[in-house]
Design an enzyme around this catalytic site. Structure first.
Site, PDB file in Angstrom:
ATOM      1  CB  SER A  73      -0.947  -0.058   1.195  1.00 61.35           C
ATOM      2  OG  SER A  73      -2.059   0.729   0.949  1.00 61.35           O
ATOM      3  CE  LYS A 101       0.185   5.389  -1.935  1.00 57.66           C
ATOM      4  NZ  LYS A 101      -0.824   4.824  -2.759  1.00 57.66           N
ATOM      5  CD1 TRP A 144      -7.782   3.533  -2.355  1.00 59.83           C
ATOM      6  CD2 TRP A 144      -9.394   4.713  -3.352  1.00 59.83           C
ATOM      7  NE1 TRP A 144      -7.679   4.828  -1.914  1.00 59.83           N
ATOM      8  CE2 TRP A 144      -8.662   5.579  -2.516  1.00 59.83           C
ATOM      9  CE3 TRP A 144     -10.465   5.245  -4.085  1.00 59.83           C
ATOM     10  CZ2 TRP A 144      -8.955   6.934  -2.380  1.00 59.83           C
ATOM     11  CZ3 TRP A 144     -10.757   6.604  -3.950  1.00 59.83           C
ATOM     12  CH2 TRP A 144     -10.010   7.424  -3.116  1.00 59.83           C
ATOM     13  CG  HIS A 180      -5.726  -2.403   0.021  1.00 64.88           C
ATOM     14  ND1 HIS A 180      -4.917  -1.995  -1.007  1.00 64.88           N
ATOM     15  CD2 HIS A 180      -5.258  -1.776   1.137  1.00 64.88           C
ATOM     16  CE1 HIS A 180      -4.012  -1.148  -0.542  1.00 64.88           C
ATOM     17  NE2 HIS A 180      -4.201  -1.009   0.765  1.00 64.88           N
TER      18      HIS A 180
END
Ligand code: GTR
Length: 458
Positions: free
Chosen positions: A290, A294, A381, A432
């Protein structure tokens, strides 16, 4: 009676078919590859009308060409990529997206091993815990690295390094893990923003420690809040004030945000690994989930000492293409999390086409080192298709550097990992999350590529 010859032929036939379904991603019967569930799209669009989850509504866009210099010259060979275009792209990401972090190892940084147990986890592992004092000062910013290395393998050990969300003590119920004293986001087991003993082991489903050790890998983890607490306080806490150079009392518009700080912390962990003879610092795999996915991508892009980079469900500002404006957008993320990126990134709120980069170029910065990107079926998302497309559009850089990229053009089916090239990808069933399935695939990918490429750090 079937003769053994026929049986052998049949076996060979089925193993070729299963090889093809995995590597050419026919994904069982799903020849078209993954698509978002239409019911889920409708449900999400009703719930969040301001967010686009409809593939038909993705605007037309043109991606910047990773192999075209800003002055219009085409990059036609690996030397020009390395000497000119790679530094240029890195600089674009520093200036416009993540901000500028201090370069290199801080002069006064110290490492102190405060725990060493050679018979941890019933004798399976050697556990160590290391305090990293970034400024060398006792009361300055500090992070703790928790490390497990398998005992039954030849040293040095290839090792995964991953930031965690809840403190090192949450990854396993091992009572000897130091209970974090750092600031924590509210949650179960958290009292007045501090961890209580109740939070021990609460994230263990995301860290299959024994499985990792049994497959011959080490695991190193750090609480991300040790490096920078994840809330917007004008960069007064965490690592920023110790290293920020203010101009007339102000931070520059390209000063590092929290993602930049977390990624920088991972490089400092690598500085430590280089001093530990039991860790194979040429085979360190940086990984994150998540917002920390990044971070792993940015860490791997900046610091070529990481041999493999893995991004799990990283989405906007991670592996997903910003120009698709599907799911979370640049404007949305900069509003919800104003401290993650540099100030300049906010100029692109609602203006994704003006960005001089897109996220395929972040993946290209990792080339030719192996990179593995994952999505989750229900995690719209994070834009699974945008994550896949970023991998696909990074592939020309891999090919120019002599490595196989993805090897496919369309999304694989659900739970059908692509792992043969230096860009790996899967879209997993479910939400997720970081699951044991994901870890198994990361280790399969690492088994294949660490042996094949024998990456050397630099
Ligand atoms: C969400 C955020 C995502 C992702 C996620 C996470 O709220 O919008 O970009 O990073 O948090 O890190 O859990």
């Amino acid at each position: 009676m079937i003769s053994s010859k026929i049986l052998l032929v049949l076996l060979a036939f089925f193993s070729i078919v299963s090889f093809l379904t995995e590597d050419l991603c026919l994904g069982g019967m799903d020849n078209d590859g993954w698509k978002a569930s239409p019911e889920l799209v409708v449900k999400l669009m009703q719930r969040h009308s301001e967010t686009n989850y409809d593939e038909q509504k993705v605007p037309e866009y043109t991606l910047p060409d990773p192999l075209l210099m800003s002055d219009g010259t085409k990059v036609t060979n690996a030397q020009v990529w390395r000497a000119k275009r790679r530094p240029e792209v890195l600089e674009l990401f520093r200036t416009h997206v993540y901000g500028r972090s201090p370069i290199g190892r801080p002069q006064d940084m110290t490492f102190k091993v405060f725990d060493l147990e050679r018979r941890a986890l019933g004798g399976l592992a050697t556990r160590s815990q290391v305090a990293v004092d970034f400024t060398g000062k006792q009361n300055g910013p500090e992070m703790d690295i928790l490390i497990y290395l398998p005992n039954d393998r030849k040293k040095p050990i290839p090792t995964f390094v991953i930031l965690n969300f809840g403190g090192n003590h949450t990854i396993h119920s091992d009572p000897a893990i130091k209970l974090s004293g750092s600031w924590m986001r509210p949650g179960s087991g958290i009292v007045k923003n501090r961890a209580s003993a109740d939070s021990r082991g609460k994230a263990s489903s995301r860290f299959p420690v024994e499985e990792i050790l049994k497959r011959g890998y080490g695991l190193a983890t750090i609480y991300y809040g040790d490096i920078d607490p994840d809330f917007h306080d004008g960069f007064k806490n965490g690592i920023h004030p110790a290293f920020d150079k203010l101009r007339e009392g102000k931070r520059a518009s390209d000063a590092w945000g929290s993602i930049g700080a977390w990624a920088w912390g991972l490089s400092r962990a690598m500085d430590y690994f280089e001093t530990n003879a039991d860790i194979d610092h040429e085979r360190v795999i940086v990984l994150g989930h998540s917002r920390l996915g990044k971070t792993a991508l940015w860490a791997g892009a900046r610091d070529e000492r990481f041999a493999i980079v893995i991004s799990n469900n990283s989405g906007c500002g991670g592996a997903a293409l910003s120009r698709r404006r599907f799911g979370e957008t640049v404007g949305r993320i900069n509003t919800s999390f104003p401290h993650w990126f540099c100030e300049n990134f906010k100029k692109y709120n609602g203006k994704e086409d003006d960005l001089p980069v897109d996220q395929h170029m972040l993946i290209a910065l990792i080339a030719p080192r192996p990179v593995y990107v994952t999505s989750a079926d229900e995690d719209l998302w994070a834009d699974p298709k945008g994550e896949f497309l970023a991998c696909k559009h990074a592939a020309p850089v891999y090919r120019m550097l002599g490595a196989k990229g993805l090897g496919i053009d369309h999304m694989p089916g659900l739970d059908s990992p692509i792992k043969a090239g230096n860009i790996g990808y899967h879209v997993r069933s479910g939400r997720h999350n970081l699951t044991e399935y994901d870890w198994q695939k990361f280790m399969d990918f690492a088994d294949l590529h660490l042996v094949m490429s024998g990456q050397s750090g630099n």
